[in-house]
Design a protein around this motif. Structure first.
Motif, short mmCIF file in Angstrom:
data_model
loop_
_atom_site.label_atom_id
_atom_site.label_comp_id
_atom_site.label_asym_id
_atom_site.label_seq_id
_atom_site.Cartn_x
_atom_site.Cartn_y
_atom_site.Cartn_z
N ALA A 264 -17.25 23.04 -22.76
CA ALA A 264 -16.60 22.77 -21.51
C ALA A 264 -17.60 22.62 -20.29
O ALA A 264 -17.59 21.57 -19.85
N TRP A 265 -19.09 23.04 -20.06
CA TRP A 265 -19.98 22.84 -19.20
C TRP A 265 -20.97 21.53 -19.48
O TRP A 265 -20.74 20.62 -19.23
N ILE B 6 -14.49 24.49 -14.03
CA ILE B 6 -14.74 23.02 -13.62
C ILE B 6 -14.83 21.95 -14.37
O ILE B 6 -15.17 20.65 -14.15
N LEU B 7 -14.06 22.70 -15.71
CA LEU B 7 -13.89 21.26 -16.46
C LEU B 7 -12.67 20.74 -15.73
O LEU B 7 -12.99 18.82 -15.91
N MET C 188 -12.98 17.92 -13.04
CA MET C 188 -14.55 16.78 -13.44
C MET C 188 -13.20 16.23 -14.27
O MET C 188 -13.19 15.10 -14.57
N PHE C 189 -12.51 16.75 -15.31
CA PHE C 189 -12.17 15.42 -15.78
C PHE C 189 -11.13 15.26 -15.70
O PHE C 189 -11.13 13.32 -15.08
N GLU D 247 -17.13 27.51 -24.07
CA GLU D 247 -17.88 27.18 -23.20
C GLU D 247 -18.71 26.63 -22.76
O GLU D 247 -18.89 26.04 -21.78
N ARG E 173 -15.47 29.99 -15.43
CA ARG E 173 -16.47 28.57 -14.46
C ARG E 173 -16.33 27.35 -15.29
O ARG E 173 -16.68 26.67 -14.90
N PRO E 174 -16.47 27.61 -16.51
CA PRO E 174 -16.93 25.98 -17.35
C PRO E 174 -15.35 25.47 -17.28
O PRO E 174 -15.95 23.93 -17.12
N PHE E 175 -14.64 26.14 -17.53
CA PHE E 175 -13.72 25.65 -17.93
C PHE E 175 -12.51 25.51 -16.20
O PHE E 175 -11.64 24.08 -16.18
N ILE F 58 -14.30 10.97 -4.89
CA ILE F 58 -16.14 11.87 -5.53
C ILE F 58 -16.26 12.48 -4.12
O ILE F 58 -16.75 13.74 -4.11
N ILE G 240 -19.35 9.11 -13.24
CA ILE G 240 -19.05 9.04 -12.62
C ILE G 240 -19.59 8.90 -11.32
O ILE G 240 -19.89 7.82 -10.58
N TYR H 71 -10.45 8.36 -10.95
CA TYR H 71 -11.64 7.28 -10.93
C TYR H 71 -11.20 6.21 -11.24
O TYR H 71 -11.74 5.00 -10.83
N PHE I 195 -18.81 14.15 -17.77
CA PHE I 195 -17.62 13.53 -16.58
C PHE I 195 -18.55 13.45 -15.63
O PHE I 195 -18.32 12.10 -14.52
N SER J 134 -17.73 18.85 -19.02
CA SER J 134 -17.97 19.01 -16.95
C SER J 134 -19.27 17.81 -16.78
O SER J 134 -19.01 16.38 -16.47
N ALA K 213 -10.90 14.54 -11.88
CA ALA K 213 -11.47 13.46 -10.81
C ALA K 213 -12.38 12.84 -11.75
O ALA K 213 -11.76 11.17 -11.41
N TRP K 214 -12.73 12.25 -13.04
CA TRP K 214 -12.56 11.06 -13.33
C TRP K 214 -11.70 10.59 -13.87
O TRP K 214 -11.57 9.36 -13.96
#
Lengths: 470, 55
Positions: B11-12, A148-149, A152-153, B8, A144-146, A348, B22, A159, B18, B15, A155-156
């Protein structure tokens, strides 16, 4: 709210802009990177399910069948978008050429296709990193963190500005494409001792011609998304030149990459295995016995996935922004960032949607909804170009590119879309019906409610002559 | 705890970083500029100024 001098940040020029718009900073290479970047992940994974449906030769037929379909798409798109050079791509084309209801639907096809593909790519990033962790002896990685990263990265990045976004895409797409070429050159028979064993591995069609038909669905993966080049129309310096050049160079690149990918993979793996492989090019590199190729194709897979997600964010946000700007959606979405000159609110808004699908939906369903939306969009294109040529014949309006043999490409595209719909219906009939039902319902909402907020005259802004017959 | 566990957490954290960038910039931009300026983009403005579609 009302601005005051003290509210303006130091980084912004003292003269507050009265109007802001997207920046024209991109060249043909960025257009190429946007189109190929979205698609190339389809060479690294996904296309090989066509092998599972009908065998190796069926996948080759599907590859070239879809190649003809997308060449028609690229030619038609190049002509129309070189004239309708505005954000929104096919949405804007539909608005000017067909009508508001068609435009609203096409806009939604675009946003769905790209946002679902973005979610699928993020899921794949998590899977790839988990694979690397397992190879190094670590089990039970939290993906999950990867996931989401990745979202998010990117999208940033989107942006912060389109030039940096697509320059990043250009570099990683070029590396991913080069990796396929290097794999082919390193394993090709003319380079000496080749590991390819086509003579032993190739078989007849295991499921006959029905298998060929079933494989058509996955043949689309080789090229799905090349039409996304049009979304950059408002941000390229010379739309009439850069858009056709970047799009047509993109489809040529993909035809080469798709054929080489098929050739190398079917020469290294039996069709029964290849048809179920998660990362076929990476597997092919491992089977070649070269550590260098394995690392290179591993990096290529990751880069192709990131480039695809990056392009999808860029394209989906432009389509959403264009619909907001025309009041097809709340005009709040039609805002442009005064410093970065990006459609920041649309970027966003689509982030949580991508996250929900990436974290909560199965990969095959997400991909299927993306393909179905894309297919609906391709069905609109031939009708669009036929109307375009009829309303504005060649001698009435200047085009950056005129596609040859009109209306043959349009008719071919329409027929191929019919075959692809039948192939999809065989495997995913329920999803197809559900998706069409969804678009019918939102069309009713748009027609009976939303369209009252649209300023009818303001949405047609192109300095074109009156259409023939009007 | 091995390197993958640290990755991990990293990465949290990235995230969140970023996401925060925004959101903060979004709120700052929306409170600095008027809605008229932010939504002042119009389709085809540049074309209207620079191109004539006549042959």
């Amino acid at each position: 709210m009302v601005e005051t001098a003290t509210q303006i940040p130091a980084s912004i020029d003292a003269s507050t802009p009265e109007k802001v718009g997207l920046l024209r900073v991109l060249g043909p290479a960025h257009v190429w990177a946007l189109g190929v970047g979205i698609v190339l992940v389809g060479e690294y994974m996904g296309w090989n399910f066509a092998v599972g449906k009908g065998g190796a030769y069926a996948a080759l037929i599907a590859c070239w069948f879809a190649g003809v379909l997308y060449t028609c798409v690229a030619m038609i798109d190049s002509e129309v978008t070189s004239t309708v050079a505005a954000a929104g791509g096919q949405y804007t084309q539909a608005k000017h050429i067909v009508g508001p209801l068609m435009a609203f639907n096409v806009g939604l096809y675009l946003v769905f296709a790209y946002t679902m593909l973005e979610a699928a790519n993020a899921i794949t990033v998590g899977f790839l990193i988990d694979t690397v962790a397992v190879m190094t002896g670590h089990d039970g990685l939290d993906q999950r963190p990867f996931i989401i990263l990745a979202i998010m990265f990117l999208a940033w990045l989107n942006y912060r500005g389109v030039l940096a976004t697509l320059s990043f895409s250009l570099v990683i797409t070029a590396i991913a494409f080069s990796a396929i070429i290097i794999l082919f050159l390193a394993t090709a028979p003319f380079m000496g001792d080749s590991p390819l064993r086509h003579a032993e591995l190739m078989t007849d069609l295991p499921y006959g011609w029905l298998g060929v038909l079933a494989s058509m669905h996955f043949g689309l993966w080789y090229y799905l998304g090349i039409e996304g080049t049009t979304q950059a129309a408002e941000e390229v310096r010379s739309p009439a030149r850069a858009l056709p050049f970047g799009t047509l160079a993109g489809i040529i690149t993909l035809l080469i990459a798709a054929t080489l990918t098929w050739y190398v993979c079917v020469g290294l793996m039996p069709w029964e295995y290849l048809g179920q492989a998660g990362v076929p090019l990476f597997d092919a590199a491992r089977l070649s016995g070269s550590t260098f190729l394995m690392v290179l194709l591993g990096i290529g897979t990751l880069f192709a996935t990131l480039a695809s997600a990056n392009g999808c964010i860029c394209d989906a946000s432009r389509a959403w922004f264009a619909m907001g700007r025309d009041h097809y959606l709340p005009s709040w979405f039609g805002a442009v960032h005064p410093t970065y000159r990006t459609p920041y609110r649309s970027i966003i808004f689509l982030v949580p949607i991508a996250l929900i699908f990436a974290l909560g939906a199965p990969l095959d369903q997400v991909i299927t909804f993306s393909i179905l939306s894309g297919l609906l969009e391709y069905t609109f294109m031939p009708l669009n170009v036929i109307l375009f040529r009829r309303k504005w014949p060649l001698e009435t309006i200047k085009r950056g590119y005129e596609h040859p043999f009109h209306p043959i490409p349009a008719i071919v595209l329409l027929c191929l879309c019919g075959v692809a719909f039948f192939a999809v219906f065989l495997g995913y009939g329920t999803q197809l019906v559900a998706m069409v039902s969804f678009y019918v319902i939102v069309s009713l909402w748009f027609h009976f409610w939303r369209y009252r907020f649209v300023s009818r005259a303001a949405q047609f802004s192109m300095p074109w002559p009156r259409p023939a017959g009007y | 705890m091995d390197i993958w566990n640290f990755m991990e957490y990293a990465a949290w954290a990235l995230s969140a970083l970023f996401g925060l960038f925004i959101i903060i910039d979004w709120l700052r931009t929306d409170s600095t500029y008027s809605e008229e300026v932010l939504t002042s983009s119009r389709e085809g403005e540049l074309e209207a100024l620079t191109e004539e579609h006549h042959i």
